[in-house]
Design a protein around this motif. Sequence first.
Motif, PDB file in Angstrom:
ATOM      1  N   THR A  31       0.860  -1.177   0.000  1.00 24.09           N
ATOM      2  CA  THR A  31       0.000   0.000   0.000  1.00 24.09           C
ATOM      3  C   THR A  31       0.901   1.233   0.000  1.00 24.09           C
ATOM      4  OG1 THR A  31      -0.102   0.248   2.403  1.00 24.09           O
ATOM      5  CG2 THR A  31      -1.727  -1.240   1.371  1.00 24.09           C
ATOM      6  N   GLU A  32       0.306   2.371  -0.230  1.00 20.24           N
ATOM      7  CA  GLU A  32       1.087   3.601  -0.215  1.00 20.24           C
ATOM      8  C   GLU A  32       1.794   3.802   1.128  1.00 20.24           C
ATOM      9  OE1 GLU A  32       0.247   8.340  -0.537  1.00 20.24           O
ATOM     10  OE2 GLU A  32      -0.826   7.057  -1.974  1.00 20.24           O
ATOM     11  N   ASN A  33       1.181   3.342   2.192  1.00 15.47           N
ATOM     12  CA  ASN A  33       1.801   3.465   3.523  1.00 15.47           C
ATOM     13  C   ASN A  33       3.095   2.672   3.646  1.00 15.47           C
ATOM     14  OD1 ASN A  33      -0.224   5.170   4.445  1.00 15.47           O
ATOM     15  ND2 ASN A  33      -1.446   3.479   5.262  1.00 15.47           N
ATOM     16  N   ASP A  34       3.290   1.687   2.778  1.00 16.48           N
ATOM     17  CA  ASP A  34       4.506   0.870   2.816  1.00 16.48           C
ATOM     18  C   ASP A  34       5.692   1.542   2.124  1.00 16.48           C
ATOM     19  OD1 ASP A  34       3.463  -1.527   4.091  1.00 16.48           O
ATOM     20  OD2 ASP A  34       2.327  -1.837   2.234  1.00 16.48           O
ATOM     21  N   LEU A  35       5.439   2.619   1.389  1.00 17.53           N
ATOM     22  CA  LEU A  35       6.504   3.224   0.574  1.00 17.53           C
ATOM     23  C   LEU A  35       7.763   3.590   1.362  1.00 17.53           C
ATOM     24  CD1 LEU A  35       4.570   5.376  -2.041  1.00 17.53           C
ATOM     25  CD2 LEU A  35       5.883   3.283  -2.414  1.00 17.53           C
ATOM     26  N   PRO A  36       7.671   4.216   2.527  1.00 16.47           N
ATOM     27  CA  PRO A  36       8.922   4.529   3.241  1.00 16.47           C
ATOM     28  C   PRO A  36       9.763   3.281   3.526  1.00 16.47           C
ATOM     29  CG  PRO A  36       7.113   5.781   4.179  1.00 16.47           C
ATOM     30  CD  PRO A  36       6.506   4.797   3.210  1.00 16.47           C
ATOM     31  N   ASP A  37       9.125   2.201   3.983  1.00 15.70           N
ATOM     32  CA  ASP A  37       9.858   0.955   4.240  1.00 15.70           C
ATOM     33  C   ASP A  37      10.464   0.395   2.959  1.00 15.70           C
ATOM     34  OD1 ASP A  37       9.848   0.532   6.944  1.00 15.70           O
ATOM     35  OD2 ASP A  37       8.199  -0.919   6.934  1.00 15.70           O
ATOM     36  N   ILE A  38       9.679   0.382   1.881  1.00 19.88           N
ATOM     37  CA  ILE A  38      10.160  -0.173   0.618  1.00 19.88           C
ATOM     38  C   ILE A  38      11.361   0.626   0.101  1.00 19.88           C
ATOM     39  CG2 ILE A  38       9.582  -0.538  -1.819  1.00 19.88           C
ATOM     40  CD1 ILE A  38       6.691  -1.189  -0.850  1.00 19.88           C
ATOM     41  N   VAL A  39      11.241   1.938   0.090  1.00 20.01           N
ATOM     42  CA  VAL A  39      12.340   2.773  -0.411  1.00 20.01           C
ATOM     43  C   VAL A  39      13.581   2.587   0.455  1.00 20.01           C
ATOM     44  CG1 VAL A  39      13.106   5.129  -0.881  1.00 20.01           C
ATOM     45  CG2 VAL A  39      10.791   4.406  -1.543  1.00 20.01           C
TER      46      VAL A  39
ATOM     47  N   GLY B 282       3.724  -9.028  11.621  1.00 19.10           N
ATOM     48  CA  GLY B 282       3.224  -7.688  11.337  1.00 19.10           C
ATOM     49  C   GLY B 282       4.284  -6.665  10.957  1.00 19.10           C
ATOM     50  N   LYS B 283       5.524  -7.085  10.847  1.00 22.13           N
ATOM     51  CA  LYS B 283       6.615  -6.167  10.506  1.00 22.13           C
ATOM     52  C   LYS B 283       7.117  -6.485   9.102  1.00 22.13           C
ATOM     53  CE  LYS B 283      11.157  -4.629  11.904  1.00 22.13           C
ATOM     54  NZ  LYS B 283      12.237  -4.670  12.848  1.00 22.13           N
ATOM     55  N   SER B 284       7.244  -5.460   8.249  1.00 18.55           N
ATOM     56  CA  SER B 284       7.748  -5.705   6.898  1.00 18.55           C
ATOM     57  C   SER B 284       9.238  -6.005   6.953  1.00 18.55           C
ATOM     58  CB  SER B 284       7.462  -4.520   5.977  1.00 18.55           C
ATOM     59  OG  SER B 284       8.156  -3.379   6.390  1.00 18.55           O
ATOM     60  N   VAL B 285       9.623  -7.089   6.267  1.00 16.23           N
ATOM     61  CA  VAL B 285      11.020  -7.533   6.289  1.00 16.23           C
ATOM     62  C   VAL B 285      11.619  -7.680   4.896  1.00 16.23           C
ATOM     63  CG1 VAL B 285      10.828  -8.662   8.533  1.00 16.23           C
ATOM     64  CG2 VAL B 285      10.357  -9.977   6.458  1.00 16.23           C
ATOM     65  N   ALA B 286      10.769  -7.643   3.861  1.00 14.60           N
ATOM     66  CA  ALA B 286      11.271  -7.803   2.497  1.00 14.60           C
ATOM     67  C   ALA B 286      10.243  -7.255   1.518  1.00 14.60           C
ATOM     68  CB  ALA B 286      11.565  -9.269   2.194  1.00 14.60           C
ATOM     69  N   THR B 287      10.686  -7.093   0.282  1.00  9.91           N
ATOM     70  CA  THR B 287       9.815  -6.606  -0.779  1.00  9.91           C
ATOM     71  C   THR B 287      10.295  -7.139  -2.120  1.00  9.91           C
ATOM     72  OG1 THR B 287       8.793  -4.622  -1.741  1.00  9.91           O
ATOM     73  CG2 THR B 287      11.124  -4.465  -1.148  1.00  9.91           C
ATOM     74  N   PHE B 288       9.410  -7.148  -3.094  1.00  9.92           N
ATOM     75  CA  PHE B 288       9.770  -7.450  -4.480  1.00  9.92           C
ATOM     76  C   PHE B 288       8.681  -6.921  -5.393  1.00  9.92           C
ATOM     77  CE2 PHE B 288       7.526 -11.161  -2.865  1.00  9.92           C
ATOM     78  CZ  PHE B 288       6.571 -11.412  -3.835  1.00  9.92           C
TER      79      PHE B 288
ATOM     80  N   GLY C 123      19.931 -13.724   5.440  1.00 10.15           N
ATOM     81  CA  GLY C 123      20.543 -14.972   5.881  1.00 10.15           C
ATOM     82  C   GLY C 123      19.622 -15.844   6.707  1.00 10.15           C
ATOM     83  N   LYS C 124      18.328 -15.543   6.730  1.00 10.07           N
ATOM     84  CA  LYS C 124      17.367 -16.308   7.533  1.00 10.07           C
ATOM     85  C   LYS C 124      16.408 -17.132   6.671  1.00 10.07           C
ATOM     86  CE  LYS C 124      17.464 -12.781  11.154  1.00 10.07           C
ATOM     87  NZ  LYS C 124      17.958 -13.431  12.330  1.00 10.07           N
ATOM     88  N   GLY C 125      16.691 -17.228   5.373  1.00  7.24           N
ATOM     89  CA  GLY C 125      15.849 -18.040   4.495  1.00  7.24           C
ATOM     90  C   GLY C 125      14.685 -17.298   3.867  1.00  7.24           C
ATOM     91  N   ILE C 126      14.582 -16.008   4.096  1.00  2.00           N
ATOM     92  CA  ILE C 126      13.462 -15.243   3.544  1.00  2.00           C
ATOM     93  C   ILE C 126      13.524 -15.217   2.019  1.00  2.00           C
ATOM     94  CG2 ILE C 126      12.427 -12.938   3.398  1.00  2.00           C
ATOM     95  CD1 ILE C 126      13.226 -12.588   6.383  1.00  2.00           C
ATOM     96  N   GLY C 127      14.716 -15.047   1.453  1.00  2.00           N
ATOM     97  CA  GLY C 127      14.858 -15.014  -0.004  1.00  2.00           C
ATOM     98  C   GLY C 127      14.342 -16.285  -0.654  1.00  2.00           C
ATOM     99  N   LYS C 128      14.665 -17.430  -0.072  1.00  2.00           N
ATOM    100  CA  LYS C 128      14.167 -18.700  -0.640  1.00  2.00           C
ATOM    101  C   LYS C 128      12.649 -18.778  -0.564  1.00  2.00           C
ATOM    102  CE  LYS C 128      18.309 -21.339  -0.336  1.00  2.00           C
ATOM    103  NZ  LYS C 128      18.994 -22.544  -0.036  1.00  2.00           N
ATOM    104  N   LYS C 129      12.083 -18.289   0.523  1.00  2.00           N
ATOM    105  CA  LYS C 129      10.614 -18.285   0.656  1.00  2.00           C
ATOM    106  C   LYS C 129       9.987 -17.334  -0.370  1.00  2.00           C
ATOM    107  CE  LYS C 129      10.086 -20.967   4.282  1.00  2.00           C
ATOM    108  NZ  LYS C 129       9.425 -22.247   4.205  1.00  2.00           N
ATOM    109  N   ILE C 130      10.659 -16.209  -0.618  1.00  4.67           N
ATOM    110  CA  ILE C 130      10.154 -15.280  -1.637  1.00  4.67           C
ATOM    111  C   ILE C 130      10.097 -15.985  -2.987  1.00  4.67           C
ATOM    112  CG2 ILE C 130      10.785 -13.254  -3.036  1.00  4.67           C
ATOM    113  CD1 ILE C 130      11.732 -11.937  -0.395  1.00  4.67           C
TER     114      ILE C 130
END
Length: 153
Positions: free
Chosen positions: A10-18, A63-69, A98-105
């Motif tokens: 959402t637009e609210n996610d933009l600061p985290d994404i950038v 509930g915390k953003s940790v990654a984006t694509f 290094g916690k496996g998030i990339g593979k899950k993505i």
Amino acid sequence: MENLTFRRATENDLPDIVNMLADDHLGETREKVTADVRELYIKAFEIIDADKNQELTVVETNGKSVATFHLTFIQYLTHQGGLRAQIEAVRTKSDYRGKGIGKKIFEYVINRAKEKGCILLQLTSDKQRPDAIRFYEDVGFKATHEGMKLKLD
């Protein structure tokens, strides 16, 4: 890492994404996290969000953003009119790497591309990111083509 959820940004996610996009040696040279460019990011987000062939996604844990694509579906005439998926701007917050998030993505993205009927999933990665390239090879990507870019500004 368990407990990951995937949702459209959402637009609210933009600061985290950038901030995630700017959080490496290449990203810090091309992204700005200052208020004077906020409208540029909002305009780009609105275009992406309105396009049914684009999905800007946020990955969360507890509930915390940790990654984006950013996933784009591209209709081609080649491969008998096949649909391709292109993934770009894959980032994980530095304290979650290094916690496996990339593979899950990539498990998620591969399944999403199959759901949409894609015949191919493609990506580009800057040659200055050898760790990322190794990661992409580890999840099954092959360097089958030579990519080229022409910077226009």
